[in-house]
Design an enzyme around this catalytic site. Structure first.
Site, PDB file in Angstrom:
ATOM      1  N   PRO A 103       0.841  -1.207   0.000  1.00 17.47           N
ATOM      2  CA  PRO A 103       0.000   0.000   0.000  1.00 17.47           C
ATOM      3  C   PRO A 103       0.871   1.251   0.000  1.00 17.47           C
ATOM      4  O   PRO A 103       1.821   1.358   0.774  1.00 17.47           O
ATOM      5  CB  PRO A 103      -0.793  -0.118   1.312  1.00 17.47           C
ATOM      6  CG  PRO A 103       0.073  -0.970   2.197  1.00 17.47           C
ATOM      7  CD  PRO A 103       0.774  -1.922   1.290  1.00 17.47           C
ATOM      8  N   CYS A 186       1.766   3.099   9.483  1.00 16.40           N
ATOM      9  CA  CYS A 186       2.165   4.406   8.947  1.00 16.40           C
ATOM     10  C   CYS A 186       2.915   5.188  10.024  1.00 16.40           C
ATOM     11  O   CYS A 186       2.376   5.442  11.105  1.00 16.40           O
ATOM     12  CB  CYS A 186       0.951   5.203   8.488  1.00 16.40           C
ATOM     13  SG  CYS A 186       1.390   6.823   7.807  1.00 16.40           S
ATOM     14  N   LYS A 225      -1.284  -4.645   8.768  1.00 11.94           N
ATOM     15  CA  LYS A 225       0.095  -4.346   8.381  1.00 11.94           C
ATOM     16  C   LYS A 225       0.725  -3.542   9.517  1.00 11.94           C
ATOM     17  O   LYS A 225       0.189  -2.504   9.913  1.00 11.94           O
ATOM     18  CB  LYS A 225       0.144  -3.563   7.065  1.00 11.94           C
ATOM     19  CG  LYS A 225       1.552  -3.375   6.526  1.00 11.94           C
ATOM     20  CD  LYS A 225       1.516  -2.814   5.099  1.00 11.94           C
ATOM     21  CE  LYS A 225       2.927  -2.743   4.518  1.00 11.94           C
ATOM     22  NZ  LYS A 225       3.797  -1.791   5.217  1.00 11.94           N
ATOM     23  N   ASN A 286       7.887  -7.247   4.545  1.00 10.76           N
ATOM     24  CA  ASN A 286       7.990  -5.945   3.875  1.00 10.76           C
ATOM     25  C   ASN A 286       9.308  -5.287   4.295  1.00 10.76           C
ATOM     26  O   ASN A 286       9.598  -5.180   5.480  1.00 10.76           O
ATOM     27  CB  ASN A 286       6.798  -5.083   4.276  1.00 10.76           C
ATOM     28  CG  ASN A 286       6.743  -3.742   3.550  1.00 10.76           C
ATOM     29  OD1 ASN A 286       6.045  -2.839   3.974  1.00 10.76           O
ATOM     30  ND2 ASN A 286       7.461  -3.601   2.453  1.00 10.76           N
ATOM     31  N   GLY A 287      10.072  -4.847   3.281  1.00  9.55           N
ATOM     32  CA  GLY A 287      11.319  -4.148   3.559  1.00  9.55           C
ATOM     33  C   GLY A 287      12.507  -4.776   2.860  1.00  9.55           C
ATOM     34  O   GLY A 287      12.665  -6.002   2.829  1.00  9.55           O
ATOM     35  N   ASN A 288      13.344  -3.936   2.241  1.00 10.50           N
ATOM     36  CA  ASN A 288      14.589  -4.346   1.568  1.00 10.50           C
ATOM     37  C   ASN A 288      14.368  -5.079   0.255  1.00 10.50           C
ATOM     38  O   ASN A 288      15.265  -5.778  -0.221  1.00 10.50           O
ATOM     39  CB  ASN A 288      15.462  -5.244   2.470  1.00 10.50           C
ATOM     40  CG  ASN A 288      15.833  -4.604   3.784  1.00 10.50           C
ATOM     41  OD1 ASN A 288      15.633  -3.405   3.980  1.00 10.50           O
ATOM     42  ND2 ASN A 288      16.369  -5.400   4.699  1.00 10.50           N
ATOM     43  N   ALA A 310       7.396  -1.616  -2.254  1.00  7.39           N
ATOM     44  CA  ALA A 310       6.752  -0.307  -2.400  1.00  7.39           C
ATOM     45  C   ALA A 310       7.601   0.607  -3.257  1.00  7.39           C
ATOM     46  O   ALA A 310       7.425   0.686  -4.473  1.00  7.39           O
ATOM     47  CB  ALA A 310       6.492   0.297  -1.025  1.00  7.39           C
ATOM     48  N   GLU A 311       8.569   1.300  -2.648  1.00 13.70           N
ATOM     49  CA  GLU A 311       9.360   2.309  -3.346  1.00 13.70           C
ATOM     50  C   GLU A 311      10.044   1.751  -4.590  1.00 13.70           C
ATOM     51  O   GLU A 311      10.104   2.418  -5.619  1.00 13.70           O
ATOM     52  CB  GLU A 311      10.408   2.895  -2.390  1.00 13.70           C
ATOM     53  CG  GLU A 311       9.826   3.793  -1.318  1.00 13.70           C
ATOM     54  CD  GLU A 311       9.284   5.097  -1.882  1.00 13.70           C
ATOM     55  OE1 GLU A 311       9.820   5.575  -2.905  1.00 13.70           O
ATOM     56  OE2 GLU A 311       8.328   5.646  -1.306  1.00 13.70           O
TER      57      GLU A 311
END
Length: 430
Positions: A103, A186, A225, A286-288, A310-311
């Site tokens: 998201p 968030c 999340k 989530n992450g990396n 995401a990014e």
């Protein structure tokens, strides 16, 4: 049970499979279920808040026979099975999606989700939606939540701190999604001011109540999340509270709420692994996730049931299809070949999807900057021309891509040359 090979779009079996269908806006959804009077809102104060559509297109959408009556709603989720068994039964029904669009506020909207699905994504989250605004503001609902038949599996994410408002918002979308997700991660200042997201980590009884409220009253599963606590034991206790409250799937961002800069702070995969080992429901990591190798490494190191990106997807929506940007070419550059695809190609595809599925121009503008960021660094005057446009048009954006190509700009996306890798292994073996 072995997972089948990924399809171009990961869909529930009860959805039909045309290449594209007409977009379903929330206004259309609501008008089909109950005849409500349209409330005319004030016009947007900024041209970027306008939808990228014209009057004829809107008329075509309204005249379409694409209505919720053509959608087969998910079966009743609550049954006599145990909670954990139901969680896994639902995940199995979705064919175990592993590659998932995270998201992103103003960035994981329908056209972008569909672009990522074409290039390997097997599930996706909507942008975070504010439960109060979604419940009370018809214009907000209509612009911020759109979907279509091919947009599955789909997580619809809400931020909230009021259980009743959250339930009301969730009931509006549950026929059109596969999970209703609660944003508990968030870390931004706006979340602190609004008392939602990662700042609910300070009020775990409220978090528990939010999850229970949805789990006991919805026909689709509830997912959450989260971010991790600095202390691993606190994270594990938090995860267990969510599971016991009725969470059917947990996505874990391996950073604390103070670690906002993903480039400065590495996500803690060990913490995600510990959560996965402690819970009985599906867990996502989530992450990396920056390039294709990270996907496999994360799955192996955490044992997670899927990964979110995401990014990195904003810059390279084809990441899940095995493409990588020049920044992430493998150490041995001979193993990487031009994938015959670049970010300008992806942008053109995205723009065509936006013509099909209208979204506010501010979202499109943001994606143009993300996908062509490296290109603009070579020809900064083209970026300046983009920034000078108070009102965007598709004609201008297509011409912008043409200008970059005429100026000789091309930065390819790369794929691993598997034949070269095999040859290298054979030489070593000899």
């Amino acid at each position: 049970m072995n997972k089948p090979e990924p399809l171009l779009f990961s869909l529930l079996t009860f959805y039909s499979k045309p290449l594209f269908s007409n977009p379903i806006s929330f206004m259309a959804l609501t008008q089909t279920q109950t005849q409500t009077q349209t409330i005319h809102s004030d016009p947007p104060q900024n041209d970027d808040d306008l939808l990228c559509s014209n009057q004829q297109q809107e008329q075509d959408d309204q005249s379409s026979d694409e209505t919720p009556s053509s959608i087969v709603f998910p079966e009743k989720y609550l049954s006599g099975e145990s909670r954990v068994e139901r969680a896994w039964a639902h995940w199995t029904k979705l064919v175990w999606p592993k590659l998932i669009v995270a998201p992103m506020v103003d960035n994981s909207e329908l056209p972008f989700r569909m672009l990522c699905r074409k290039y390997g994504a097997e599930a996706a989250y909507t942008p975070m939606l504010h439960s109060r605004s979604f419940t009370e503001n018809e214009k907000y609902r209509d612009q911020e939540f759109t979907t279509c038949k091919e947009d599955h599996p789909l997580f619809v994410q809400f931020c909230a701190n009021d259980p009743d408002l959250l339930l009301e918002a969730a009931r509006r979308v549950e026929p059109y999604c596969d999970y209703v997700d609660i944003n508990l991660g968030c870390p931004q200042r706006i979340a602190r001011r609004g008392n939602y997201g990662a700042f609910l980590m300070d009020n775990l009884p409220l978090v528990k109540y939010l999850v229970e409220k949805l789990a006991l009253n919805l026909n689709v599963p509830v997912s959450c999340k989260i971010r991790v606590f600095p202390n691993l034991q606190d994270t594990l206790k938090y995860a267990k509270i969510l599971e016991d409250a009725g969470c059917s799937l947990l996505a874990v961002h391996g950073r604390t709420r103070d670690e906002k800069d993903g480039k400065k702070f590495r996500a803690d995969w060990n913490a995600i692994k510990a959560v996965k080992n402690a819970l009985r429901i599906p867990v996502l990591a989530n992450g990396n996730i920056r390039h294709p190798d990270d996907v496999q490494n994360c799955l192996e190191e955490t044992g997670a049931d899927g990964v979110l990106s995401a990014e990195s997807l904003l810059e390279n929506p084809a990441l899940f299809a095995g493409f990588r940007t020049a920044n992430w070419r493998a150490d041995n550059k001979k193993e990487n070949i031009d994938g015959k695809l670049d970010q300008a190609d992806l942008l053109v595809e995205y723009l065509k999807l936006c013509e099909r599925y209208p979204v506010p121009w501010r979202m499109i503008r943001a994606h143009v900057h993300k996908m062509l960021g490296d290109w603009f660094r070579i020809q900064p005057h083209v970026r300046e021309d983009l920034n000078a446009q108070s009102r965007l048009t598709f004609e201008f954006l297509y011409s912008l891509v043409d200008r970059l190509r005429e100026l000789g700009v091309r930065i390819p996306l790369y794929e691993k040359d598997t034949s070269a890798a095999r040859s290298s292994v054979e030489v070593v073996a000899i």
